[in-house]
Design an enzyme around this catalytic site. Structure first.
Site, PDB file in Angstrom:
ATOM      1  N   ASP A 233     -67.980 121.142   9.487  1.00 37.69           N
ATOM      2  CA  ASP A 233     -67.383 121.281   8.158  1.00 37.69           C
ATOM      3  C   ASP A 233     -67.096 122.744   7.819  1.00 37.69           C
ATOM      4  O   ASP A 233     -66.749 123.055   6.686  1.00 37.69           O
ATOM      5  CB  ASP A 233     -68.341 120.753   7.074  1.00 37.69           C
ATOM      6  CG  ASP A 233     -68.734 119.308   7.307  1.00 37.69           C
ATOM      7  OD1 ASP A 233     -68.065 118.640   8.108  1.00 37.69           O
ATOM      8  OD2 ASP A 233     -69.709 118.863   6.683  1.00 37.69           O
TER       9      ASP A 233
ATOM     10  N   LYS B 227     -66.641 108.052  -0.016  1.00 33.79           N
ATOM     11  CA  LYS B 227     -65.811 108.342   1.159  1.00 33.79           C
ATOM     12  C   LYS B 227     -64.776 107.229   1.243  1.00 33.79           C
ATOM     13  O   LYS B 227     -65.146 106.059   1.436  1.00 33.79           O
ATOM     14  CB  LYS B 227     -66.668 108.337   2.418  1.00 33.79           C
ATOM     15  CG  LYS B 227     -67.667 109.505   2.516  1.00 33.79           C
ATOM     16  CD  LYS B 227     -68.663 109.232   3.640  1.00 33.79           C
ATOM     17  CE  LYS B 227     -69.461 110.474   4.027  1.00 33.79           C
ATOM     18  NZ  LYS B 227     -70.585 110.134   4.926  1.00 33.79           N
TER      19      LYS B 227
HETATM   20  P1  PGA Z   1     -69.851 112.493   7.991  1.00 34.39           P
HETATM   21  O1  PGA Z   1     -70.514 113.573   7.062  1.00 34.39           O
HETATM   22  O2  PGA Z   1     -68.402 112.436   7.693  1.00 34.39           O
HETATM   23  O3  PGA Z   1     -70.138 113.004   9.367  1.00 34.39           O
HETATM   24  O4  PGA Z   1     -70.523 111.179   7.702  1.00 34.39           O
HETATM   25  C1  PGA Z   1     -70.292 113.679   5.708  1.00 34.39           C
HETATM   26  C2  PGA Z   1     -71.549 113.438   4.919  1.00 34.39           C
HETATM   27  O5  PGA Z   1     -72.579 113.027   5.461  1.00 34.39           O
HETATM   28  O6  PGA Z   1     -71.547 113.615   3.716  1.00 34.39           O
HETATM   29 ZN    ZN Z   2     -73.757 112.772   3.512  1.00 30.18          ZN
END
Ligand code: PGA
Ligand code: ZN
Length: 435
Positions: A220, A354
């Site tokens: 990230d 998400k």
């Molecule tokens: P991931 O990470 O997209 O690898 O799941 C994002 C998060 O855990 O917030």
């Molecule tokens: Zn997370």
């Protein structure tokens, strides 16, 4: 009306295939790409083997042909769009988001959406949303606000990742992200400025202490010095905030992603070290005590996934202390049923949303509303596997969630979201909807 839909396979920020869609209407071409569900099975990762991350979220469709991208190619999902979804949507009015999304959903009767693939569904849904905004000649965030019945457009506070660990980096830090929240900034622009400056100071501090190898970044974009101790990481960030002259104006947050190091009912704080000696196992109670102390010693305002995704008990007990916002990511997996339980039981008080866990824009709006109706915070979130698509920036503004997590102030696929969002009302302060 929608006249043509053309999908293709592209690569995400980790080089993993994902789906991109071009949707054509009389107004032009609108492109969207789906982020990627983190693939514990296919990616080499420092986690313990056998941890399945996809359990509660809807499923992506991948070809599984080991001869292509080690099984990760998405030609079936692409074909589903070009054939099934396109056939169902052509001729529809792109402003009718919920009709479009229901049509897509209805094409796959499975609960997991594994037949059509959530990657296929989401990319089309996002493209339709962009086409709908263009049809109405309004900004995407304004269109999303209309769809969700939200009147004001609000630029969120960015949760900026500054240190990466967990599965997102090759260091020994168990926690996945240490973030900063410039809550004391007056504008989004200023938030990004002070956030970036803090990041530069942090980089300099890490360079002094750990050398240039400590300045490598994780998935990230957070810096990834090789530390194990949470306090050591938090101290570095505290010092950076200090050097940036932002004491009090910048708060701190963590995504512990503790599911990744919960073994049985204990937490292995050293899960990534080559010799897993087991000396640093903590119980749920010990973890809660540690967090409580950290909230006292640092300006921590939010902790995501402090416990395992099925550790409802400790998550609730910690939330009850009222020390900070407690955000459920793995715990909720953006799933309305898990969210309902968590709201009922007051297990935590923030939803990490998400969009590729839910599947369509309409579903995302609904789950965000469900959380807001429960008086919860909502954090619109990127994935570690991202594209340059900045859709989630408009989603956060349109839904007026007040919070977005989109990674570090570096790396193109991260700043794409922040740059998109830096729409400052300026001289249009009385009518920001025209921006
Ligand atoms: P991931 O990470 O997209 O690898 O799941 C994002 C998060 O855990 O917030
Ligand atoms: Zn997370």
């Amino acid at each position: 009306a929608i006249t043509k839909i053309k999908a293709r396979q592209i690569l995400d920020s980790k080089g993993i295939p994902t789906v991109e869609v071009d949707m054509y209407t009389n107004k032009g071409m609108f492109r969207a790409a789906a982020p990627v569900v983190t693939l514990t099975k296919c990616e080499p990762s420092p986690s313990r083997p056998g941890k399945e991350s996809l359990q509660y979220e809807r499923s992506e469709l991948r070809d599984g042909d080991k001869g292509k991208y080690l099984g990760n190619s998405v030609s079936k999902a692409v074909r589903n769009i070009n054939e099934k979804i396109a056939e169902a949507l052509i001729g529809m009015d792109p402003t009718l988001q919920s009709q479009i999304d229901h049509t897509i959903m209805d094409l796959d009767k499975t609960e997991s959406k594994a037949e059509l693939g959530v990657n296929a569904m989401l990319a089309v849904s996002m493209a339709a949303c962009k086409a709908g905004a263009a049809e109405k000649e309004v900004l995407l965030c304004k269109h999303i606000a209309d769809l969700s019945g939200q009147s004001g457009l609000i630029l969120p506070v960015p949760a900026i990742t500054v240190i990466s660990g967990g599965k997102h980096a090759g260091n020994n830090l168990a926690a996945q992200e240490i973030m900063i929240l410039p809550v004391g900034a007056n504008t989004f622009e200023e938030a990004m400025q002070v956030g970036s400056e803090t990041y530069y100071h942090l980089k300099a501090i890490i360079l002094e202490k750990y050398g240039s190898i400590g300045c490598n970044v994780g998935e990230d974009g957070g810096l990834a010095p090789n530390i194990t101790d949470f306090r050591e990481a938090l101290d570095l960030v505290k010092e950076a905030i200090n050097r940036a002259g932002c004491n009090g104006r910048i708060k701190m947050a963590m995504d512990v992603a503790a599911t990744n190091f919960c073994i049985g009912n204990k937490y292995d704080m050293d899960f990534k070290s080559p010799d897993k000696s087991g000396q640093v196992f903590k119980t749920g109670e010990e973890m809660a005590e540690m967090y409580a102390q950290l909230c006292t010693d640092y300006p921590i305002v939010s902790i995501e996934d402090p416990f395992d995704r099925n550790d409802w008990l400790h998550t609730k007990a910690f939330t009850d202390l009222g020390l900070c916002q407690v955000v459920g990511d793995h715990l909720l997996s953006s799933d309305p049923k898990r969210l309902e339980r968590a709201i009922d039981e007051a297990s935590c008080n923030g939803l990490l949303l998400k969009i590729n866990q839910v599947g369509t824009v309409t579903d995302a709006i609904e789950v965000a509303k469900q959380a807001k109706d429960g008086n919860w915070g909502v954090v619109i979130s990127h994935r570690s596997g991202e594209t340059e698509d900045s859709f989630i920036a408009d989603l956060a503004v349109g839904l007026a969630t007040g919070q977005i997590k989109a990674g570090a102030p570096c790396r193109g696929e991260r700043v794409a979201k922040y740059n998109q969002q830096a729409v400052y009302a300026g001289e249009n302060w009385r009518s920001p909807e025209i921006l």
